[in-house]
Design a protein around this motif. Structure first.
Motif, PDB file in Angstrom:
ATOM      1  N   GLY A  68      -4.684   7.862  -3.477  1.00 12.15           N
ATOM      2  CA  GLY A  68      -3.489   8.684  -3.654  1.00 12.15           C
ATOM      3  C   GLY A  68      -3.359   9.216  -5.069  1.00 12.15           C
ATOM      4  O   GLY A  68      -3.000  10.381  -5.275  1.00 12.15           O
ATOM      5  N   LEU A  69      -3.653   8.382  -6.051  1.00  6.69           N
ATOM      6  CA  LEU A  69      -3.580   8.811  -7.450  1.00  6.69           C
ATOM      7  C   LEU A  69      -4.617   9.885  -7.756  1.00  6.69           C
ATOM      8  O   LEU A  69      -4.335  10.858  -8.465  1.00  6.69           O
ATOM      9  CB  LEU A  69      -3.757   7.607  -8.378  1.00  6.69           C
ATOM     10  N   GLN A  85      -6.934   2.409  -1.452  1.00  2.00           N
ATOM     11  CA  GLN A  85      -5.830   3.127  -0.811  1.00  2.00           C
ATOM     12  C   GLN A  85      -4.898   3.756  -1.855  1.00  2.00           C
ATOM     13  O   GLN A  85      -4.622   4.958  -1.811  1.00  2.00           O
ATOM     14  CB  GLN A  85      -5.048   2.168   0.085  1.00  2.00           C
ATOM     15  N   VAL A  86      -4.431   2.952  -2.791  1.00  2.00           N
ATOM     16  CA  VAL A  86      -3.546   3.469  -3.832  1.00  2.00           C
ATOM     17  C   VAL A  86      -4.318   4.365  -4.791  1.00  2.00           C
ATOM     18  O   VAL A  86      -3.842   5.435  -5.199  1.00  2.00           O
ATOM     19  CB  VAL A  86      -2.875   2.312  -4.592  1.00  2.00           C
ATOM     20  N   PRO A 104      -5.051   8.885   2.047  1.00  2.00           N
ATOM     21  CA  PRO A 104      -4.241   9.444   0.951  1.00  2.00           C
ATOM     22  C   PRO A 104      -4.569  10.903   0.639  1.00  2.00           C
ATOM     23  O   PRO A 104      -3.665  11.719   0.412  1.00  2.00           O
ATOM     24  CB  PRO A 104      -4.573   8.532  -0.236  1.00  2.00           C
TER      25      PRO A 104
END
Length: 256
Positions: free
Chosen positions: A113-114, A109-110, A165
């Motif tokens: 986004g990155l 998930q993170v 994301p």
């Protein structure tokens, strides 16, 4: 008598003004009305995102159909309907298989986004759903080994974890503030459509043709969406050559 030189200068000035106006329209310096039947390119993007999240949820929930146990009275002599029955799973194994996707899903998930911030939302979303379709296509072959099946489902979750994301990044680039809430609601409603369509039609496909065809069919839908998304959607509004100058100007003015 009018001076011919004055007339010539006036005509030349009018021509220059027309040329300047055409050039301004090309670079978006003036707001010209689009053609009557022009379909805004941001609406194409929203439609593809809507279909994309529907496909993503279809690839997610297909295992819930295939892993469901069936009674012996529902079994048929044709293609196998249930992985649970074919491989003689118990309820613990079924639970492990159904949860495997989410172990991978929460891990990116993170990271998604990155990646979307660094490389753009389009390539991350396209790559994620294409790979998810590929792993779904491989699932029927992976199912002969329980461990390999788990690995396939975990990897499907890993690559699908970038979906939200990356979509948020695309939405941020393609939606003016006054349309954003409507477009976000429309795009994410595709998740419910994907669930409803897959759970309703997937059972029919599995019953008539077997659970393997269900995975193959959904993977095929994912590949078709990936091709259309690659062809129809540009990474950023300024890269879309078919966009009308007025729409390009508005997006350049109102989006990051």
């Amino acid at each position: 008598n009018p001076d011919p030189r004055a007339n010539g200068l006036a005509a030349h000035g009018a021509s220059d003004e027309e040329d300047a106006r055409e050039s301004a329209a090309l670079i978006g310096d003036v707001d010209l009305e689009p053609p009557r039947f022009y379909f805004p390119r941001r609406h194409v993007v929203m439609l593809m995102l809507f279909l994309g999240i529907a496909v993503a949820y279809g690839l997610r929930v297909c295992m819930s159909i295939a892993a469901a146990p069936i009674s012996s009275s529902s079994a048929q002599s044709g293609p196998s309907i249930s992985m649970y029955n074919e491989f003689s799973w118990n309820d613990t194994q079924k639970g492990i298989v159904l949860s495997a996707f989410f172990y991978g899903y929460i891990s990116t998930q993170v990271v998604g986004g990155l990646l979307a911030k660094s490389f753009g939302g389009k390539p991350v979303l396209l790559g994620g759903l294409f790979l998810a379709s590929l792993f779904t296509l491989a699932t029927p072959w992976a199912a002969y080994s329980f461990d390999t099946l788990l690995a396939a489902r975990v990897l499907t979750g890993v690559v699908e974890g970038v979906t939200y994301p990356s979509m948020i990044t695309v939405l941020d680039q393609w939606t003016p503030p006054d349309e954003r809430s409507l477009f976000v609601a429309f795009v994410f409603s595709g998740a419910y459509i994907g669930n409803v369509v897959t759970l309703s039609l997937g059972g029919v496909v599995a019953f008539r043709y077997g659970w393997r065809v269900l995975f193959t069919a959904l993977a095929g839908v994912g590949f078709v969406w990936s091709l259309l998304f690659a062809l129809l959607v540009s990474g950023r509004p300024d890269l879309c050559r078919s966009m009308h100058p007025s729409e390009r100007r508005r997006l350049a003015r109102e989006t990051p």
